[in-house]
Write an enzyme that holds these catalytic residues in place. Sequence first.
Site, PDB file in Angstrom:
ATOM      1  N   LEU A 141       0.841  -1.193   0.000  1.00  0.00           N
ATOM      2  CA  LEU A 141       0.000   0.000   0.000  1.00  0.00           C
ATOM      3  C   LEU A 141       0.878   1.246   0.000  1.00  0.00           C
ATOM      4  O   LEU A 141       1.964   1.258   0.572  1.00  0.00           O
ATOM      5  CB  LEU A 141      -0.881   0.014   1.248  1.00  0.00           C
ATOM      6  N   HIS A 201      -0.627 -11.325   9.325  1.00  0.00           N
ATOM      7  CA  HIS A 201       0.633 -11.733   8.719  1.00  0.00           C
ATOM      8  C   HIS A 201       1.030 -13.102   9.274  1.00  0.00           C
ATOM      9  O   HIS A 201       0.960 -13.320  10.483  1.00  0.00           O
ATOM     10  CB  HIS A 201       1.724 -10.699   9.019  1.00  0.00           C
ATOM     11  N   ASP A 252       4.328  -4.665   7.180  1.00  0.00           N
ATOM     12  CA  ASP A 252       4.370  -5.647   8.274  1.00  0.00           C
ATOM     13  C   ASP A 252       4.929  -5.061   9.569  1.00  0.00           C
ATOM     14  O   ASP A 252       5.507  -5.781  10.391  1.00  0.00           O
ATOM     15  CB  ASP A 252       5.150  -6.910   7.846  1.00  0.00           C
TER      16      ASP A 252
HETATM   17  C1  GAR Z   1      -2.632 -15.928   4.934  1.00  0.00           C
HETATM   18  O1  GAR Z   1      -1.786 -16.900   5.469  1.00  0.00           O
HETATM   19  C2  GAR Z   1      -2.183 -14.537   5.340  1.00  0.00           C
HETATM   20  O2  GAR Z   1      -1.665 -14.488   6.635  1.00  0.00           O
HETATM   21  C3  GAR Z   1      -1.113 -14.269   4.327  1.00  0.00           C
HETATM   22  O3  GAR Z   1      -1.605 -14.790   3.112  1.00  0.00           O
HETATM   23  C4  GAR Z   1      -2.497 -15.869   3.411  1.00  0.00           C
HETATM   24  C5  GAR Z   1      -3.803 -15.570   2.740  1.00  0.00           C
HETATM   25  O4  GAR Z   1      -4.673 -16.667   2.857  1.00  0.00           O
HETATM   26  N1  GAR Z   1      -0.853 -12.877   4.212  1.00  0.00           N
HETATM   27  C6  GAR Z   1       0.327 -12.387   3.860  1.00  0.00           C
HETATM   28  O5  GAR Z   1       1.281 -13.069   3.588  1.00  0.00           O
HETATM   29  C7  GAR Z   1       0.386 -10.882   3.824  1.00  0.00           C
HETATM   30  N2  GAR Z   1       1.700 -10.440   3.525  1.00  0.00           N
HETATM   31  P1  GAR Z   1      -6.227 -16.460   2.715  1.00  0.00           P
HETATM   32  O6  GAR Z   1      -6.447 -15.733   1.377  1.00  0.00           O
HETATM   33  O7  GAR Z   1      -6.781 -17.843   2.668  1.00  0.00           O
HETATM   34  O8  GAR Z   1      -6.713 -15.664   3.879  1.00  0.00           O
END
Ligand code: GAR
Length: 205
Positions: A94, A110, A146
């Site tokens: 963002l 995260h 993050d």
């Molecule tokens: C989740 O594990 C979330 O924590 C991660 O992506 C995945 C999305 O899964 N987010 C990141 O890595 C953000 N940088 P989802 O679409 O099934 O919620």
Amino acid sequence: KSRVGILISGRGSNMEALVAAAAAADFPAEIAIVLSNRAAAPGLETARRAGIPARAIPARDFGVDRAAHEAAIDAALREAGCELVCLAGYMRLLTPFLVGSWAGRMLNIHPSLLPAFPGLDTHARALAAGVRLHGCTVHLVTEVMDEGPILAQAAVPVLPGDTEASLAARVLVQEHRIYPQALRNLICGEQVPADPRASLLNPCV
Ligand code: GAR
């Protein structure tokens, strides 16, 4: 109920967990809209099936104009009457515009115990580092990726023989548990984050 917008990029399982939690009469938030930067995100269909308005605002429609893309997202969130935004697997960085527009009112989940392993490939990096504990973090979004005040964390053990997939699955169970909890606590003022801007939210009655 506070109106919440959710931004996704893919599967949307954290979005689903928030939608499921919000279905309870005593949950202090309702999911007003789900937006994706990718038209192909499976989570969009999942949201629609749950009766939540969901639409793609593809970044590629805006070419290199990141500001215009974020302005469109911001406008869609505001048109939907959102008071809070949850990033749920939203895989685009963002700019200060969108972060500033929702300061203290935008959450992210995260898949690591921040400040360890910000960025991508957190599970592979946790395995490579040999950590014995791994997990997930819900935090308020600030301009630094993050970072931002931590609202909730959950730890899981790293077990012998773990693969990236087995570790990710163990962490994901906790993600689905703590994201709704952190949202509830933020809205209800039960958690006072280090960032005082979050205090603009009303305590629950
Ligand atoms: C989740 O594990 C979330 O924590 C991660 O992506 C995945 C999305 O899964 N987010 C990141 O890595 C953000 N940088 P989802 O679409 O099934 O919620």
